[in-house]
Design a protein around this motif. Structure first.
Motif, PDB file in Angstrom:
ATOM      1  N   THR A  50     -18.190  57.226 -30.313  1.00  0.00           N
ATOM      2  CA  THR A  50     -19.033  55.930 -29.858  1.00  0.00           C
ATOM      3  C   THR A  50     -19.234  55.698 -29.153  1.00  0.00           C
ATOM      4  O   THR A  50     -18.409  55.161 -28.208  1.00  0.00           O
ATOM      5  CB  THR A  50     -19.622  54.459 -30.832  1.00  0.00           C
ATOM      6  OG1 THR A  50     -20.470  54.493 -30.692  1.00  0.00           O
ATOM      7  CG2 THR A  50     -18.071  54.479 -31.235  1.00  0.00           C
ATOM      8  N   GLY A  51     -20.454  55.371 -28.169  1.00  0.00           N
ATOM      9  CA  GLY A  51     -20.509  54.839 -26.845  1.00  0.00           C
ATOM     10  C   GLY A  51     -20.997  53.290 -26.796  1.00  0.00           C
ATOM     11  O   GLY A  51     -21.976  52.905 -26.066  1.00  0.00           O
ATOM     12  N   GLN A  52     -20.674  53.086 -27.924  1.00  0.00           N
ATOM     13  CA  GLN A  52     -21.340  51.575 -28.264  1.00  0.00           C
ATOM     14  C   GLN A  52     -19.929  50.714 -28.711  1.00  0.00           C
ATOM     15  O   GLN A  52     -19.362  50.697 -30.098  1.00  0.00           O
ATOM     16  CB  GLN A  52     -22.364  51.145 -29.248  1.00  0.00           C
ATOM     17  CG  GLN A  52     -23.819  51.777 -28.452  1.00  0.00           C
ATOM     18  CD  GLN A  52     -25.050  51.280 -29.839  1.00  0.00           C
ATOM     19  OE1 GLN A  52     -25.337  50.509 -30.123  1.00  0.00           O
ATOM     20  NE2 GLN A  52     -25.745  53.055 -30.219  1.00  0.00           N
TER      21      GLN A  52
ATOM     22  N   ASP B 213     -16.629  48.114 -32.806  1.00  0.00           N
ATOM     23  CA  ASP B 213     -15.950  46.964 -33.774  1.00  0.00           C
ATOM     24  C   ASP B 213     -16.092  46.569 -35.178  1.00  0.00           C
ATOM     25  O   ASP B 213     -15.522  46.359 -35.854  1.00  0.00           O
ATOM     26  CB  ASP B 213     -16.691  45.101 -33.330  1.00  0.00           C
ATOM     27  CG  ASP B 213     -16.170  45.477 -31.801  1.00  0.00           C
ATOM     28  OD1 ASP B 213     -15.649  46.156 -31.230  1.00  0.00           O
ATOM     29  OD2 ASP B 213     -17.271  44.631 -31.127  1.00  0.00           O
ATOM     30  N   ASP B 214     -16.751  47.576 -35.469  1.00  0.00           N
ATOM     31  CA  ASP B 214     -17.095  48.211 -36.807  1.00  0.00           C
ATOM     32  C   ASP B 214     -16.358  49.076 -37.578  1.00  0.00           C
ATOM     33  O   ASP B 214     -16.067  48.306 -38.998  1.00  0.00           O
ATOM     34  CB  ASP B 214     -18.764  48.481 -37.168  1.00  0.00           C
ATOM     35  CG  ASP B 214     -20.282  47.210 -36.691  1.00  0.00           C
ATOM     36  OD1 ASP B 214     -19.623  46.373 -36.443  1.00  0.00           O
ATOM     37  OD2 ASP B 214     -21.031  47.486 -36.878  1.00  0.00           O
ATOM     38  N   ALA B 215     -15.895  49.825 -37.149  1.00  0.00           N
ATOM     39  CA  ALA B 215     -15.528  50.814 -37.517  1.00  0.00           C
ATOM     40  C   ALA B 215     -13.629  49.856 -37.990  1.00  0.00           C
ATOM     41  O   ALA B 215     -12.842  50.377 -38.355  1.00  0.00           O
ATOM     42  CB  ALA B 215     -15.601  51.946 -36.544  1.00  0.00           C
TER      43      ALA B 215
END
Length: 210
Positions: free
Chosen positions: A176-178, A183-185
């Motif tokens: 991911t680029g964000q 953080d969510d993962a």
């Protein structure tokens, strides 16, 4: 193989690589015997690199090698033994797709069969790739499915949790680029594993006729 390993060390600025994957060997042109020979030869080069202190461990990253029956965990173990000249080899990693879309290996693992279970029994690390099936799973899964997995969780988080909870899986690979997505993962994969009974229910719902 030697060239790529040396190049990886140079680009990463490291003298030793933690892990090297032979990537998608099923794409090799030729018959099954030729594929077996290529794998053995590749493992022999990586064994040399391991003994030279350039590689800690190596393995195979595959999309369909196991599901197409081109090789098995037992065969990979045998070829690594032949390459090393003993059972003291450095083949310790397997990467394969695990998701609610490509659910074959997840289903097998829940039934304590298949390559994930077999690799884990040998003490190998199993890396799950494409947990969101290239992002397609976000539009295929529903809020109802997400609630079955983890009540109140967003679809992406629930689908990641399902892959991370697959018995025998050690690591989940995600790009991911964000930063927020990272953080969510991390948050969702750090939770206790989803019980196998719930995962079986989710797979039953997904495969039920409409």
């Amino acid at each position: 193989m030697r060239w790529q390993t040396t190049r990886s060390c140079t680009e990463l600025g490291r003298e030793r690589l933690d892990a090297v994957f032979v990537h998608n060997p099923e794409h090799h042109r030729g018959d099954r015997q030729m594929l077996t020979d290529v794998l053995r030869d590749s493992f022999a080069v990586l064994e040399q690199a391991a003994h030279a202190g350039e590689v800690t461990a190596y393995g195979v990253a595959t999309w369909s090698g196991f599901s197409d029956g081109l090789f098995t965990v037992a065969l990979l173990d045998q070829l690594a033994c032949e390459a090393a000249g003993s059972r003291d080899h450095h083949f310790r990693l397997v990467q394969l797709p695990v998701s609610l879309v490509m659910d074959l290996h997840l289903t097998e693992a829940l039934n304590q069969t298949g390559p994930i279970t077999q690799a884990a029994e040998l003490g190998w690390e199993v890396h799950a790739s494409a947990p969101l099936h290239g992002g397609e799973l976000l539009s295929l899964a529903t809020a109802e499915i997400a609630d079955l997995i983890h009540p109140g969780a967003p679809v992406a988080a629930a689908c990641l949790a399902a892959t991370a909870s697959c018995p025998g899986v050690k690591r989940v690979l995600l790009a991911t680029g964000q930063a927020a997505h990272w953080d969510d993962a991390l948050a969702v994969t750090g939770r206790p594993a989803i019980p196998s009974a719930i995962l079986r229910t989710v797979l039953d719902v997904l495969t039920a006729p409409v």
